[in-house]
Design a protein around this motif. Structure first.
Motif, PDB file in Angstrom:
ATOM      1  N   GLU A 284       0.840  -1.204   0.000  1.00  0.00           N
ATOM      2  CA  GLU A 284       0.000   0.000   0.000  1.00  0.00           C
ATOM      3  C   GLU A 284       0.881   1.261   0.000  1.00  0.00           C
ATOM      4  O   GLU A 284       0.636   2.212  -0.739  1.00  0.00           O
ATOM      5  CB  GLU A 284      -0.909  -0.029   1.235  1.00  0.00           C
ATOM      6  CG  GLU A 284      -2.062   0.953   1.149  1.00  0.00           C
ATOM      7  CD  GLU A 284      -3.009   0.835   2.351  1.00  0.00           C
ATOM      8  OE1 GLU A 284      -3.028  -0.231   3.013  1.00  0.00           O
ATOM      9  OE2 GLU A 284      -3.705   1.829   2.623  1.00  0.00           O
ATOM     10  N   ILE A 285       1.918   1.212   0.837  1.00  0.00           N
ATOM     11  CA  ILE A 285       2.854   2.354   0.891  1.00  0.00           C
ATOM     12  C   ILE A 285       3.527   2.563  -0.467  1.00  0.00           C
ATOM     13  O   ILE A 285       3.629   3.685  -0.961  1.00  0.00           O
ATOM     14  CB  ILE A 285       3.947   2.101   1.973  1.00  0.00           C
ATOM     15  CG1 ILE A 285       3.341   2.140   3.364  1.00  0.00           C
ATOM     16  CG2 ILE A 285       5.116   3.060   1.818  1.00  0.00           C
ATOM     17  CD1 ILE A 285       3.577   3.382   4.155  1.00  0.00           C
ATOM     18  N   ASP A 286       3.976   1.461  -1.077  1.00  0.00           N
ATOM     19  CA  ASP A 286       4.654   1.579  -2.375  1.00  0.00           C
ATOM     20  C   ASP A 286       3.723   2.223  -3.402  1.00  0.00           C
ATOM     21  O   ASP A 286       4.133   3.077  -4.196  1.00  0.00           O
ATOM     22  CB  ASP A 286       5.090   0.198  -2.889  1.00  0.00           C
ATOM     23  CG  ASP A 286       6.244  -0.357  -2.063  1.00  0.00           C
ATOM     24  OD1 ASP A 286       6.821   0.407  -1.264  1.00  0.00           O
ATOM     25  OD2 ASP A 286       6.560  -1.557  -2.201  1.00  0.00           O
ATOM     26  N   GLN A 287       2.462   1.807  -3.372  1.00  0.00           N
ATOM     27  CA  GLN A 287       1.477   2.347  -4.300  1.00  0.00           C
ATOM     28  C   GLN A 287       1.291   3.861  -4.064  1.00  0.00           C
ATOM     29  O   GLN A 287       1.307   4.661  -4.989  1.00  0.00           O
ATOM     30  CB  GLN A 287       0.152   1.585  -4.103  1.00  0.00           C
ATOM     31  CG  GLN A 287      -0.977   2.044  -4.990  1.00  0.00           C
ATOM     32  CD  GLN A 287      -0.610   1.942  -6.478  1.00  0.00           C
ATOM     33  OE1 GLN A 287       0.129   1.043  -6.894  1.00  0.00           O
ATOM     34  NE2 GLN A 287      -1.098   2.885  -7.274  1.00  0.00           N
ATOM     35  N   LEU A 288       1.144   4.226  -2.771  1.00  0.00           N
ATOM     36  CA  LEU A 288       0.945   5.642  -2.439  1.00  0.00           C
ATOM     37  C   LEU A 288       2.158   6.478  -2.831  1.00  0.00           C
ATOM     38  O   LEU A 288       2.027   7.568  -3.378  1.00  0.00           O
ATOM     39  CB  LEU A 288       0.645   5.796  -0.945  1.00  0.00           C
ATOM     40  CG  LEU A 288      -0.739   5.290  -0.521  1.00  0.00           C
ATOM     41  CD1 LEU A 288      -0.831   5.198   1.001  1.00  0.00           C
ATOM     42  CD2 LEU A 288      -1.835   6.213  -1.055  1.00  0.00           C
ATOM     43  N   ASP A 289       3.349   5.940  -2.562  1.00  0.00           N
ATOM     44  CA  ASP A 289       4.565   6.674  -2.935  1.00  0.00           C
ATOM     45  C   ASP A 289       4.571   6.929  -4.431  1.00  0.00           C
ATOM     46  O   ASP A 289       4.902   8.024  -4.884  1.00  0.00           O
ATOM     47  CB  ASP A 289       5.820   5.864  -2.556  1.00  0.00           C
ATOM     48  CG  ASP A 289       6.145   5.970  -1.080  1.00  0.00           C
ATOM     49  OD1 ASP A 289       5.519   6.826  -0.400  1.00  0.00           O
ATOM     50  OD2 ASP A 289       6.999   5.210  -0.592  1.00  0.00           O
ATOM     51  N   SER A 290       4.200   5.903  -5.181  1.00  0.00           N
ATOM     52  CA  SER A 290       4.259   6.096  -6.627  1.00  0.00           C
ATOM     53  C   SER A 290       3.238   7.149  -7.065  1.00  0.00           C
ATOM     54  O   SER A 290       3.512   7.964  -7.949  1.00  0.00           O
ATOM     55  CB  SER A 290       4.130   4.736  -7.322  1.00  0.00           C
ATOM     56  OG  SER A 290       3.057   4.711  -8.185  1.00  0.00           O
TER      57      SER A 290
END
Ligand code: PEP
Ligand code: MN
Length: 356
Positions: free
Chosen positions: A275-281
């Protein structure tokens, strides 16, 4: 007694007075600390680098004998700060196991080189290097290299994070700047790094939170100042703990595991991480779009021969975002830091457009 192995136990704890002041204060503090069973190495400053001449500058040679006696009585290894080749020679004579380089010395390549030369080829001593007073990691790394270059085994070298001095008032005596420590750790992944909460905090009240942060950031140990009567200490009175206070501090620190094999834990962590990776992107996607718009503004300003910085507009942006941040449960400090970074990059982009 054999040399202390910096890599043998994690976390390893160094404790003792800021300064050896009298034989009784040194021996009594060391004895009580040893009795807690929570100390791996005893420390005491013998030569104190002080801001003002005329402050207590350490007891010198006789203090070395008191520490050697503390080692004999407790069976614990001993550590002190060295700042000159003569200090090195004296400390080695008295059987010190660890020598540390103080923050005021790490800033000086000549002094560090002289100390390193005095230890050339020494296979028994451990050297702990405190961060320099100011946040210059290259200078810190350079000090490490000077000891490696004279043949000190890298297993016998460690780092101490004691915070960085800076101008202005703040909560801590020395700013921790934790993000720099991550960088230093990635430069020296196998080198033990310990935290010195005493010199970061400057007062007792923050020792617990800083020690806990160090534990949470997986430091390899701590160095804590302790004195039988802290308020009467001749140096760093307000940051030292009684041996009993030290024991309380230590017993409240939680040294959590670095990782865990439990499949439920791994699954939950994995889910949040994606989820964090998605938000960062998404965040970076948006930032990239924002910069493209900034460039368009640059073109409009260029065509109309108008300066880049429009102060009133910038003030409006800050106000708007700060109000929104409150609703979104983001601190004003955080949001201003982010906004400032965005603003600098926007100006940079506009500058490129206008001056090309
Ligand atoms: C000390 O450890 O007592 C000391 C003087 O520390 P620093 O070099 O970090 O100021
Ligand atoms: Mn001190």
């Amino acid at each position: 007694m054999s040399k202390f192995d910096l890599n043998a136990k994690k976390p390893f704890i160094i404790a003792g007075p800021c300064s050896a002041e009298t034989e009784e204060q040194t021996l009594e503090t060391c004895k009580l600390l040893a009795e807690t069973g929570m100390v791996d190495v005893l420390r005491a400053g013998i030569w104190k680098p002080r801001t003002n001449p005329g402050s207590f500058e350490g007891v010198g040679l006789k203090g070395l004998a008191w520490m050697a006696e503390a080692k004999k009585q407790t069976g614990l290894p001993i550590a002190t700060e060295v700042a000159t080749p003569k200090h090195v020679e004296n400390a080695l004579e008295f059987g010190f196991d660890i020598l540390w380089i103080g923050a005021r010395t790490t800033v000086s390549p000549f002094a560090v080189q002289d100390i390193a030369e005095a230890l050339r080829g020494n296979k028994d001593i451990n050297v702990l290097i405190k961060n320099p007073m100011h946040p210059d990691l290259a200078l810190w790394a350079g000090a490490v290299a000077r000891f490696e270059n004279v043949g000190i085994d890298e297993k016998n070298i460690g780092l101490i994070h004691r915070g960085f001095s800076y101008f202005g008032a703040s909560k801590y005596r020395n700013a921790p700047m934790w993000h720099l420590m991550l960088e230093m750790r990635s430069k020296f992944p196998d080198m033990p790094m310990i935290c010195d909460p005493s010199h970061i905090c400057g007062t007792r009240e923050y020792l617990q939170e800083i020690s806990q942060t160090a534990a949470d950031m997986r430091y390899d140990g701590l160095m804590i100042e302790s004195h039988i009567t802290p308020d009467k200490a001749l140096s760093d009175a307000s940051q030292q703990l009684t041996p009993d206070g030290f024991k309380k501090l230590m017993s409240k620190i939680r040294w959590r595991a670095g990782s865990k094999d439990d499949p439920e834990f791994i699954k939950a962590l994995g889910m949040y991480r994606s989820e964090i990776d998605q938000l960062d992107s998404e965040i970076f996607e948006l930032l990239s779009r924002r910069m493209k718009v900034a460039e368009k503004i640059g073109e409009v300003k260029k065509d109309n021969d108008v300066a880049i910085l429009q102060e009133r507009r910038w003030g409006d942006i800050v106000d708007k975002v700060v109000t929104q941040a409150q609703k979104l449960d983001l601190s004003e400090e955080f949001i201003k830091t982010v906004l400032e970074a965005i603003h600098i990059e926007s100006i940079h982009r506009q500058n490129k457009v206008m001056n090309n």
